[in-house]
Design a protein around this motif. Structure first.
Motif, PDB file in Angstrom:
ATOM      1  N   TYR A 197       0.839  -1.201   0.000  1.00  0.00           N
ATOM      2  CA  TYR A 197       0.000   0.000   0.000  1.00  0.00           C
ATOM      3  C   TYR A 197       0.878   1.256   0.000  1.00  0.00           C
ATOM      4  CZ  TYR A 197      -4.580  -2.163   0.902  1.00  0.00           C
ATOM      5  OH  TYR A 197      -5.750  -2.849   0.794  1.00  0.00           O
ATOM      6  N   TYR A 211     -10.103  -3.871   9.281  1.00  0.00           N
ATOM      7  CA  TYR A 211      -9.485  -5.003   8.575  1.00  0.00           C
ATOM      8  C   TYR A 211      -8.530  -5.735   9.517  1.00  0.00           C
ATOM      9  CZ  TYR A 211      -6.203  -7.787   6.041  1.00  0.00           C
ATOM     10  OH  TYR A 211      -5.411  -8.838   5.665  1.00  0.00           O
ATOM     11  N   PHE A 241      -7.967 -11.174   0.505  1.00  0.00           N
ATOM     12  CA  PHE A 241      -8.534  -9.822   0.487  1.00  0.00           C
ATOM     13  C   PHE A 241      -7.453  -8.768   0.277  1.00  0.00           C
ATOM     14  CE2 PHE A 241     -11.812 -11.766   3.554  1.00  0.00           C
ATOM     15  CZ  PHE A 241     -12.493 -12.321   2.495  1.00  0.00           C
ATOM     16  N   THR A 299      -7.229  -5.987  -2.797  1.00  0.00           N
ATOM     17  CA  THR A 299      -7.221  -4.541  -2.548  1.00  0.00           C
ATOM     18  C   THR A 299      -5.863  -3.909  -2.857  1.00  0.00           C
ATOM     19  OG1 THR A 299      -6.820  -5.015  -0.197  1.00  0.00           O
ATOM     20  CG2 THR A 299      -9.091  -4.603  -0.870  1.00  0.00           C
ATOM     21  N   SER A 300      -4.778  -4.683  -2.773  1.00  0.00           N
ATOM     22  CA  SER A 300      -3.467  -4.141  -3.152  1.00  0.00           C
ATOM     23  C   SER A 300      -3.406  -3.871  -4.644  1.00  0.00           C
ATOM     24  CB  SER A 300      -2.354  -5.114  -2.757  1.00  0.00           C
ATOM     25  OG  SER A 300      -2.256  -5.218  -1.357  1.00  0.00           O
ATOM     26  N   LEU A 355      -6.022  -3.264  -6.462  1.00  0.00           N
ATOM     27  CA  LEU A 355      -6.903  -2.106  -6.638  1.00  0.00           C
ATOM     28  C   LEU A 355      -6.164  -0.816  -6.296  1.00  0.00           C
ATOM     29  CD1 LEU A 355      -9.692  -0.769  -7.050  1.00  0.00           C
ATOM     30  CD2 LEU A 355     -10.178  -1.274  -4.634  1.00  0.00           C
ATOM     31  N   ASN A 356      -5.359  -0.851  -5.218  1.00  0.00           N
ATOM     32  CA  ASN A 356      -4.618   0.327  -4.793  1.00  0.00           C
ATOM     33  C   ASN A 356      -3.649   0.803  -5.875  1.00  0.00           C
ATOM     34  OD1 ASN A 356      -3.730   2.277  -2.737  1.00  0.00           O
ATOM     35  ND2 ASN A 356      -1.848   1.094  -2.714  1.00  0.00           N
ATOM     36  N   SER A 396      -8.901   1.610  -0.705  1.00  0.00           N
ATOM     37  CA  SER A 396      -8.539   0.192  -0.728  1.00  0.00           C
ATOM     38  C   SER A 396      -8.672  -0.428   0.662  1.00  0.00           C
ATOM     39  CB  SER A 396      -7.112   0.025  -1.243  1.00  0.00           C
ATOM     40  OG  SER A 396      -6.971   0.553  -2.540  1.00  0.00           O
ATOM     41  N   GLN A 397      -8.283   0.305   1.691  1.00  0.00           N
ATOM     42  CA  GLN A 397      -8.372  -0.214   3.053  1.00  0.00           C
ATOM     43  C   GLN A 397      -9.817  -0.410   3.490  1.00  0.00           C
ATOM     44  OE1 GLN A 397      -6.006   2.633   5.225  1.00  0.00           O
ATOM     45  NE2 GLN A 397      -4.104   1.502   4.890  1.00  0.00           N
ATOM     46  N   ILE A 438     -12.303  -1.176   1.555  1.00  0.00           N
ATOM     47  CA  ILE A 438     -12.814  -2.355   0.859  1.00  0.00           C
ATOM     48  C   ILE A 438     -12.307  -3.640   1.517  1.00  0.00           C
ATOM     49  CG2 ILE A 438     -12.734  -3.639  -1.333  1.00  0.00           C
ATOM     50  CD1 ILE A 438     -12.793  -0.935  -2.764  1.00  0.00           C
ATOM     51  N   SER A 439     -11.030  -3.670   1.931  1.00  0.00           N
ATOM     52  CA  SER A 439     -10.503  -4.859   2.614  1.00  0.00           C
ATOM     53  C   SER A 439     -11.229  -5.085   3.936  1.00  0.00           C
ATOM     54  CB  SER A 439      -8.999  -4.714   2.850  1.00  0.00           C
ATOM     55  OG  SER A 439      -8.714  -3.667   3.756  1.00  0.00           O
TER      56      SER A 439
END
Length: 456
Positions: A35, A152, A171, A175-176, A178-179, A204-205, A207-208
């Motif tokens: 991230y 999370y 997860f 999300t990583s 996505l980030n 992103s966080q 969403i995780s």
């Protein structure tokens, strides 16, 4: 209890279980590090040294406030793993629901406190004036999304406590990725600079967090969440605080002390700040295997303490130390050799590369010292002894390190002695931690844990 989503670590091959549990945990930690690392690389290349310095220099400030909560998360994980190992379903459920609701409340508090403390924190760190506006912008946006990170972390801590380290990893991978796309879109396409990197991270966080909490609500396992059971159990909270508060204070104070280290580095200019930030991002990855193994040891010891398996714990400690040392040695050698090329990934400015390479090569081989102090601290927390690691690490990483920095900075104006402040603290910590561990009679705490969690 389904074997597909939990791992009973009280039986079977110790090395195999440690590796199987640690691998997804390690991979998850790697993706979590991505991230901020992706933020740093993209901002460093697009915005320049000032942007890189802004994104990386705020890490101690973030860790100071977030670190306190992480102790609560660690306390929750230990308590839950004890109940799981003792097969006490009622206690397990009370611990899970208490952990979730308390985390949400703490997240809201931390969001407000972090946002308003950002300016004075950055001034305290002697942040260069050229970096200050961007650092303030990034950090305040980051704290606005801190609830997602905390939810999370507590959700994944619950899953890890019962042996499930796979789904949190899945997860984080999602999300990583996505980030990365959000970083590229916000920073490059929309030209939002460090603000875009911060927004990409908090989205992103969140969403995780949603994915992790959704698993806990929909799970058929004994640890699943139910709205009607949301309540704070005072006895459970007391156990969590007893174990987690020392770890939280330790993490927060150590991170706060790192603000001092950062302030000493900042005095050498923005290139030094950026180079130190690049070193920090790189070395964080090298530290991950040993930290993942230490976390695995905490869960392993916690479950076996709940089951009263002293001999199995002793064998697990030896295996954890061996695995941590092998992994760390395998990483620090290429880190040392490839230092200039790695630093240039963040920013190719010659001065930034020079400083970053210096910091890596002065520090990386000392990482091996942390294998001992991290693993033994994880074991002690697993048996419920969280105060000793706290005092040992505070005395080594805070008191000793600040005395060292004060003396070094007054004896010479060179950056070299300042750059090894971290390993000096690691050395002292490892020595004291090992001596205490040998004299602690931790076996008695295992017997007490077994009797307590089997009956309550």
């Amino acid at each position: 209890m389904s074997r597909t989503s939990t791992m009973d670590m009280t039986q079977g091959s110790i090395r195999k279980e440690l590796i199987l549990f640690a691998i997804p945990l390690l991979a998850g930690n790697v993706f979590q590090q991505l991230y901020n690392t992706i933020d740093s690389i993209i901002v460093g290349q697009v915005v320049g040294p000032d942007g890189l310095g802004a994104v990386t220099s705020v890490a101690p400030a973030i860790n100071t406030l977030v670190g306190f909560f992480m102790g609560f998360s660690a306390g929750s994980s230990v308590v839950i793993s004890h109940y799981f190992g003792a097969k006490n379903t009622e206690g397990l459920r009370r611990a899970v629901h208490t952990s979730i609701i308390c985390t949400f409340i703490l997240g809201l508090v931390l969001m407000v406190v972090g946002f308003f403390l950002t300016p004075p924190l950055l001034v305290f760190m002697s942040t260069p004036e050229t970096v200050m506006p961007l650092a303030t912008q990034y950090l305040q946006i980051y704290f606005l999304g801190i609830v997602g990170l905390m939810m999370y972390n507590i959700g994944s801590a619950i899953l890890r406590a019962v042996g499930d380290s796979v789904r949190p990893l899945i997860f984080l991978i999602i999300t990583s990725i996505l980030n990365i796309f959000l970083d590229l879109f916000f920073v490059i396409n929309l030209h939002m600079g460090v603000a875009g990197a911060a927004y990409a991270t908090i989205i992103s966080q969140f969403i995780s967090a949603i994915l992790t909490i959704a698993v806990l609500f929909t799970s058929k396992e004994c640890y699943n969440l139910r709205l009607k059971e949301f309540a704070i159990d005072k006895s459970i909270l007391s156990q969590i605080i007893t174990i987690g508060m020392p770890a939280g204070i330790q993490s927060a104070v150590i991170s706060f002390s790192n603000l001092f280290v950062q302030s000493y580095i900042n005095r050498f200019g923005e290139s030094s700040t950026a180079g130190w930030g690049a070193y920090g991002r790189i070395d964080a990855f090298v530290m991950l295997p040993m930290q993942s193994i230490a976390l695995t040891a905490t869960t392993f010891v916690g479950q076996n303490a709940g089951a009263g398996n002293v001999d199995r714990i002793k064998k697990g400690i030896r295996e954890a130390l061996f695995l941590a040392a092998i992994c760390t040695i395998a990483l620090v050698i290429p880190e040392f050799l490839a230092a200039p090329k790695i630093v240039s990934m963040f920013n190719s400015d010659p001065e930034v590369v020079r400083y970053g390479t210096l910091f890596i090569r002065m520090n990386c081989f000392f990482d091996i010292l942390c294998c001992s102090n991290q693993t033994h601290a994880g074991v002690l927390r697993g048996v419920g002894d969280a105060k000793a690691p706290m005092f040992i690490m505070l005395s080594s990483f805070v008191v000793f390190r600040q005395i060292y920095l004060f003396i070094a900075s007054h004896l010479t104006s060179s950056i070299y002695p300042i750059s090894i402040a971290y390993p000096m603290g690691w050395l002292v910590c490892s020595i004291i931690m090992l001596i205490y561990f040998k004299m602690s009679n931790w076996e008695l705490k295992v017997d007490a844990s077994y009797r307590n969690h089997a009956m309550n």
